[in-house]
Structure formats: structure tokens, C-alpha cells
Design an enzyme around this catalytic site. Structure first.
Site, PDB file in Angstrom:
ATOM      1  N   GLU A   1      75.004  16.205 -65.957  1.00 33.99           N
ATOM      2  CA  GLU A   1      75.645  15.984 -64.665  1.00 33.99           C
ATOM      3  C   GLU A   1      76.909  16.790 -64.433  1.00 33.99           C
ATOM      4  OE1 GLU A   1      75.089  11.545 -63.489  1.00 33.99           O
ATOM      5  OE2 GLU A   1      74.663  11.680 -65.619  1.00 33.99           O
TER       6      GLU A   1
ATOM      7  N   THR B   1      64.918  18.096 -67.416  1.00 37.22           N
ATOM      8  CA  THR B   1      66.040  18.610 -68.195  1.00 37.22           C
ATOM      9  C   THR B   1      65.588  19.301 -69.473  1.00 37.22           C
ATOM     10  OG1 THR B   1      66.166  16.435 -69.177  1.00 37.22           O
ATOM     11  CG2 THR B   1      67.670  16.882 -67.375  1.00 37.22           C
TER      12      THR B   1
ATOM     13  N   GLY C   1      64.721  13.475 -60.780  1.00 34.38           N
ATOM     14  CA  GLY C   1      65.151  12.074 -60.737  1.00 34.38           C
ATOM     15  C   GLY C   1      66.554  11.962 -60.192  1.00 34.38           C
TER      16      GLY C   1
HETATM   17 MO1  MOS Z   1      72.165  10.099 -63.420  1.00 34.38          MO
HETATM   18  S1  MOS Z   1      72.992   9.749 -61.561  1.00 34.38           S
HETATM   19  O1  MOS Z   1      72.921   8.783 -64.209  1.00 34.38           O
HETATM   20  O2  MOS Z   1      70.478   9.840 -63.310  1.00 34.38           O
END
Ligand code: MOS
Length: 729
Positions: free
Chosen positions: A696, A473, A244
Site C-alpha cells: 500500500e 501482488t 482487491g
Molecule cells: Mo488493503 S485497503 O488493507 O486491502
């Protein structure tokens, strides 16, 4: 928290590495991704995209396409079904363009038609037979194109303010040592392994949407709004997502249109956008430029920090990643000046893409810090240690936890930083110039709160239900294992249901916040279950007797967790209610990236034998999956540094590399040793489980560490991403 928490098993700070809950289903192909879903008698849709960046459709002729056997319908702006609201209104942020409402073309790759046919091949063939005549207009497609218009972001977004702390201009003018440098990066796009598919079907007045979504609840609301129906009539099903990274976070323009077409034709409609279309169909990281100015004393104390950014935007949208608050919070500069601009161009609106602003803004800051370190003849790690702030330099907020220096120390030790010869261009191994570089990483903690239902059966089996999304994830595993550990059950006993808008709503799988927002709700539900069992979880063998005493076969609890008493911790800021009044806090994860590069002195071939990153993000629920997240992020960081960039043809003003031959990404041979280190960190304030976010931060800082290592190897300072071979000559 309730009084039962002492009765719960304590979670370790770094949880064991349970294997993935959904691993077997994925590797055996049993996991059903959106495009795999089989529906009866579907109509296949194929998108028609504009092949000019700006202008108008003068004439669109579909007669040759419509007579092809198997073609059902072709929708253009002349005959598309009307929607109750444009996508921009339904999405909550004006980032999307509503297609098929007028003949105007406002970007390259805009949806200008939908072909419906009995099969995919016919739809595609028919799309090629549609005859489109455009009236072209000149387009501005880069930051520097004539006709691009710069606007101040704070004037567009009422919630955003540029920073001004002290008198940074004066401090810069008076500083004995200054850095004033400009950094740039090309647009990058995420086009995950799973492309952009949508299958829609109606069951009477109820709509079912199979579409990969990082936020099923948001997609449900948005589609309902666009169709003018109640959200309870829309069900989004998205149990698995093949990548995603932000591209599947927002409402997309295609979904409601396809739903309207399915209603019109009384058949399911299935769309799988092509790989090439994915390069312009999704959000992306827009081109950006950053001017960083640093003022310092000769012994390395910062006196001023200024960051001005220019981010590419569309004409019609309003999106900026605007991460100057993040860079201003990094180092103890007593004066701060920031300004974020957007530059309006004839491109589609950028949007969320893993570490949206964190990646480019930190590339600029962390390269500038390296430039300052060399100017001062100081170790870049020491420069950061010297400027580590005790409180937020922006507003004095207290950091709930901040392990930046610890991350630098651990990664430096592991990497062998101490042994380097700091002189640029002085490290040679045969034909190869060797360089070491480092940079900081950070990501703010967002927290939207969430809800979850946990059910414990007499048999000792349990089920966790929440509308979270598994984007690769490991959400199934992380959420399931929290319930397993709190209920003292083997993880095999816990079933996890995610990715369905019928389930209890929770935070999106975006902004690295889903786990932190959802596990406190799971914990609350488990606590209540334990409470009903007498405040102590019975051993598995005694569970039957305990249930019999209660006269029940199952105990079900739904719990809600509201972040910070309802005050959202957005952008890594929150306000804590304390007995002495409100206290502002700053919450973020931190890390340090170290990179070794080797550059062939003759051919300039560049190799990256080692990446080492250390990260501290509060409690780590699953060591194995956390390491995978970090390492994956670091690989993408490497990719952003050396490979990725949308290529825009200056004459056609179009994206030319809409394929993975020409939009380069690293292959296995480009990625050698990648090592992530988990730095233990306890944070009792971020949420009841002390979980920050890890999705992230891994990408952040790598590009700066790479460019810093290239400087160390060659003495050449490169400030423009991607750093391709030509720039090394
Ligand atoms: Mo992340 S860019 O907030 O899916």
C-alpha cells in the site's frame, strides 16, 4: 528461532525477480477467477439496487417480472430468507448494512431485491420490470450537507484515542512561524478489473462459495455465522482475485443471502454484479477533510503539530481510517494535538481501500509541510531532514528501522532535485510551466501471524499450502520462492496452493501484512524439514538417498508463526519482551515521492512526465514484483491526485458517475515515466525474516507531491482532490 537457521541458505536482502508463478495461467486465460467457475445448472441472480438515497419502499410489485419466462423467484424485504445474524455481527466490525430486512432505504445503491432466473439476461430484464414505489426523504450525502452529524471517533471506538502531547495550542500561539490550512478530498471508489461475483452451491449440508476474497478464513467464519452453521461446513475457494485493494477484504452482505437462496431452491446460485453496481456495492474511501496546524521556529524546527480530521461515515456503520497516529509519528514535534471525527451522512459505510487513511491523511500533512518549507524559504527535503525524530514523537517508542531520510536522499538524487530553481512559477519551458514536488510516504507494519504446511517429496518437488490470497501482488511467487530458497530447490519444483479456506489459516491479504505474517511460518516449516534431513539440506541429486535412509517418500511439516509472542503488532505498534522488561516499538515502512508536472500556461493542460519514488520496507523477497507493486501504487497515487472522485448530484443526492467514462482514471497517455527505487533496509525485529509490507505504501504521498509540484509550477496552492483542470484556472 531454532538452532537450525544457520543450516538454512541465507536469503538475500533483496531477492531475485522470479517471474510470476501464475503468470502463464493468467495470460493464457487458464486461471479460473470466481466468475469463470462452471457449475451444473446454476440459477442466475441479479441485484436490484435502490435509486433513492433515503426513505422507504412504499410498494414493491413483482408480478410483471415474475411472469417473464425463465424467472424463478424475486426476493425483496417482504419474502427474503431469514438469516441467523446480520452481516454487521458476523463481519467483526460494524461496517455493513444488512439488506432485505425492512423497507427502509438508508443509502443510494442499497440492495433491495434479488432476481433469480434461468439466465443472466432474463434476470436483468425481470429486474427492470419490478415496480418500486418509494417515499423519499431528504438526504445528507456530503460532509457539508444539512443534516450531516459530526461525532468524535474516540467516543464511538473504545480502542481509539486522540493524541495530546505537551500543550500544542500554547506552542502554536507562541510559534514564530505557523501554517494553518485545510485539505479536502472527494470520495473515491475501487472497482477492480474483476467485478463482484459470487457462486454458491450446497453439497448436502456443506456449502461451497466461489468468491474472490482477500481473507478466505474471515469470509468462511462470517458466512457460517450468518447462516447459523459450523464454519467447518463452509468452504471458500478463491485461487485468483482480479484486484482487491480492500474491496474484497470484508464479509459482504450478498454472500449469505445467495447461500440461503441456493439452499431454498436446491440449485447453485451465481451472481456477477455489474460494473455500474460495483460503484456502490463495495467499500470505498469516504470524503474527508483535514485541518493541519504546524508551529515552527524560523530555522525550521517544528514546535507543534495539530491534525483534526473529518471522515464521512454512514448513519448506521462505524468506520474511520483514523490515521492521526501515523501523521503524528512523522516529524519531531514536541507538542501534538489530534482529533478524528466522523460525519454521519446518508451514504453507505466507507471501508478499506488501499492505504485507507494513509493516503488522505498524508496528503494533508505532506502538503502542509511543503507550505511550511516555502514559508521558511527552505528546501522541503531539508525541512524533513531537520525534523527527523530519533524516537516516536507520540510515546517515545523505538523505531525498529526507519529509512525516511535515506529514501528522500536516494529519490532526490535520482530525480535531479538539486538542480531546481525553488522560486514558484519561475520555471518555464516554452509554453509549459514546470514544477517539481516531493512528499513522504509511510505505512505501518501490521502482523497477524500465520500458518503454513510445507511438503517435500523424495523426488525433490515441494508444495506450500496456506490460506493466503493472491490479489495480483504475486503471493504465489513470493511464498513459493521462500520455500524454494530455504530448501535449496529450483523454484519450478515448488507448487503453491492458496486461496482455499481448507488450507492452514493465515493473515489476510490486507493491511500490507500477508507476506510478512506468512513467510515466517513457511520458514519454520522448512527449518523443521531440514532438521529431519539432518540439519543440512542435501543436494537435489542426493535427496533420494536421504529420504531412503529415513524410510519415507515425503516429509510434511505444518508450522505456525505468532507475531510478537502473541501480542499483535497492530497499527505499527508492538511490545517486545526483553531481559530488561517490555519495550514498546514502532514499526513502519517509509518512502519518498518526487513528481514533475508540466502545465500549459494557456490551456492549463496538465502533464506528469515523471514520478520517482524510493521505498524502504525491510527485506524485499522479489525485486521484480516489489517494483511492480510500488509503481502500481504510484500510478494510483497519481490517479487519486488528478482524476478520481465520486460525483454526487446535489438534487438527487445520488452518485452520478457509476461508470468508467465519468469516474476518471488515468490511461496510458496520462502515465509517463514511473520509477521506483528499492532502498535496502535490514530489520531484525519486525519478524524472523525482516519483511515489512509493500502493498500500500506506493500510493501514499503521491497526491501531496503532485499538488506541491503544481504549486512550484504555478504558485497556486491547491488543497482539494482531485485536482481537475477547472481548479488550475
Ligand atoms: Mo488493503 S485497503 O488493507 O486491502
Amino acid at each position: 528461532m531454532s538452532g537450525h537457521e544457520t543450516a538454512l541458505r541465507e536469503l538475500p536482502l533483496i531477492g531475485r525477480g522470479h517471474a510470476r508463478y501464475d503468470g502463464r495461467a493468467k495470460v493464457t486465460g487458464r486461471a479460473q477467477f470466481a466468475a469463470d467457475v462452471v457449475v451444473a445448472d446454476p440459477i442466475h441472480a441479479f441485484l436490484l439496487l435502490s435509486t433513492i438515497p433515503r426513505g422507504r419502499i412504499d410498494r414493491i410489485k413483482t408480478d410483471r417480472a415474475l411472469v417473464l419466462p425463465g424467472v424463478i423467484d424475486i426476493l425483496t424485504h417482504e419474502n427474503a430468507p431469514a438469516l441467523a445474524a446480520p452481516v454487521s455481527q458476523a463481519a467483526g466490525s460494524a461496517t455493513n448494512h444488512q439488506p432485505l430486512i425492512d423497507p427502509d432505504i438508508v443509502f443510494d445503491g442499497q440492495v433491495i431485491g434479488v432476481v433469480l432466473a434461468e439466465n443472466f439476461e432474463t434476470a436483468r430484464e425481470a429486474a427492470a420490470l419490478v415496480d418500486i414505489h418509494y417515499v423519499k426523504q431528504p438526504a445528507a450525502v456530503t460532509l457539508d450537507s444539512p443534516g450531516a452529524v459530526t461525532e468524535r471517533w474516540s467516543e464511538i471506538n473504545q480502542n481509539f484515542e486522540d493524541l495530546e502531547v505537551g500543550d500544542a495550542e500554547k506552542a502554536l500561539a507562541e510559534a514564530p512561524v505557523t501554517i494553518d490550512a485545510t485539505y479536502h478530498m472527494q470520495s473515491q471508489v475501487h472497482n477492480a478489473m474483476e467485478p463482484f461475483p459470487t457462486t454458491v452451491l450446497w453439497d448436502g449440508d456443506d456449502l461451497i462459495v466461489h468468491e474472490p476474497s482477500q481473507y478466505v478464513v474471515g469470509l468462511q467464519r462470517g458466512v457460517a455465522r450468518q447462516l447459523g452453521i459450523d464454519p467447518s461446513r463452509v468452504r471458500i475457494i478463491s485461487p485468483y482475485i482480479g484486484g482487491g485493494f480492500g474491496s474484497k477484504l470484508s464479509l459482504t452482505p450478498r454472500t449469505a443471502i445467495l447461500a440461503a437462496l441456493a439452499r431454498k431452491h436446491r440449485r447453485p446460485v451465481k451472481l456477477v454484479a455489474t460494473r455500474s453496481q460495483g460503484f456502490t456495492l463495495s467499500t470505498y474511501r469516504g470524503e474527508s477533510r483535514h485541518r493541519i496546524r504546524l508551529g515552527a521556529t524560523p530555522d525550521g524546527k517544528l514546535t507543534a503539530f495539530a491534525h483534526e480530521a473529518w471522515e464521512m461515515c454512514s448513519r448506521f456503520g462505524a468506520y474511520a481510517s483514523a490515521s492521526t497516529d501515523l501523521t503524528a509519528d512523522m516529524y519531531a514535534a514536541p507538542s501534538i494535538l489530534t482529533r478524528v471525527n466522523i460525519v454521519r451522512t446518508d451514504r453507505t459505510t466507507p471501508g478499506f481501500m488501499r492505504g485507507p487513511g494513509e493516503m488522505p491523511y498524508m496528503f494533508a500533512l505532506e502538503t502542509a509541510m511543503d507550505e511550511l518549507a516555502y514559508r521558511l524559504e527552505m528546501d522541503p527535503v531539508e525541512l524533513r531532514r531537520l525534523n527527523e525524530p530519533a524516537r516516536s514523537p507520540i510515546d517515545g517508542s523505538r523505531f525498529t528501522s526507519r529509512s525516511l531520510v535515506k529514501c528522500f536522499d536516494e529519490a532526490a538524487e535520482r530525480f535531479g532535485w538539486r538542480n531546481r530553481n525553488p522560486v514558484p512559477g519561475a520555471n518555464r519551458d516554452g509554453d509549459w510551466l514546470v514544477g517539481y514536488g516531493c512528499a513522504a510516504a509511510t505505512f505501518p507494519c501490521f502482523n497477524y501471524g500465520g500458518s503454513a504446511t510445507v511438503t517435500l517429496l523424495r523426488s525433490g518437488r515441494a508444495r506450500v499450502e496456506t490460506a493466503a490470497s493472491e490479489i495480483g501482488t504475486g503471493a504465489y511467487t513470493a511464498l513459493g520462492q521462500v520455500a524454494a530458497e530455504l530448501l535449496d530447490l529450483p523454484i519450478e519444483n515448488v507448487e503453491v496452493l492458496l486461496g482455499d479456506s481448507l488450507l492452514p489459516p493465515t493473515a489476510p491479504a490486507g493491511g500490507s501484512m500477508q507476506t510478512a505474517s506468512t513467510v515466517p511460518a513457511i520458514r519454520l516449516a522448512c527449518e523443521r524439514i531440514v532438521s529431519r534431513l539432518g540439519n543440512r539440506m542435501p543436494a537435489l541429486a542426493d535427496l533420494g538417498a536421504a529420504f531412503d535412509r529415513l524410510g519415507t517418500l515425503s516429509i510434511q511439516e505444518t508450522a505456525q508463526y505468532a507475531a510478537f509472542d502473541g501480542k499483535n503488532a497492530n497499527g505499527g505498534r508492538a511490545v517486545l519482551s526483553t531481559p530488561d522488561g517490555d519495550e514498546p516499538i514502532a514499526i513502519a515502512s517509509y518512502g519518498a515521492q518526487f513528481v514533475e508536472v508540466r502545465i500549459n500556461a494557456r490551456t492549463k493542460e496538465l502533464r506528469v512526465p515523471r514520478l520517482v519514488g524510493a521505498f524502504a520496507a525491510g527485506r524485499i523477497l522479489n525485486e521484480r514484483m516489489a517494483l511492480a507493486q510500488y509503481r502500481g501504487g504510484m500510478v494510483w497515487g497519481l490517479s487519486s491526485a488528478l482524476f478520481e472522485g465520486l460525483a454526487i448530484d446535489p438534487i438527487q443526492s445520488r452518485v452520478t458517475n457509476t461508470n468508467f467514462e465519468e469516474y476518471a482514471i488515468p490511461v496510458n497517455a496520462d502515465v509517463q515515466m514511473v520509477e521506483a527505487i528499492l532502498v535496502p533496509e535490514e530489520d531484525h525485529e519486525v519478524n524472523p525474516l525482516g519483511v515489512k509490507g509493500i502493498g500500500e505504501i506506493g500510493i501514499v504521498g503521491v497526491a501531496a507531491a503532485v499538488s506541491n509540484a503544481i504549486f512550484h509550477a504555478t504558485g497556486k496552492r491547491l488543497r482539494d482532490l482531485p485536482i481537475t483542470l477547472d481548479k488550475l484556472f
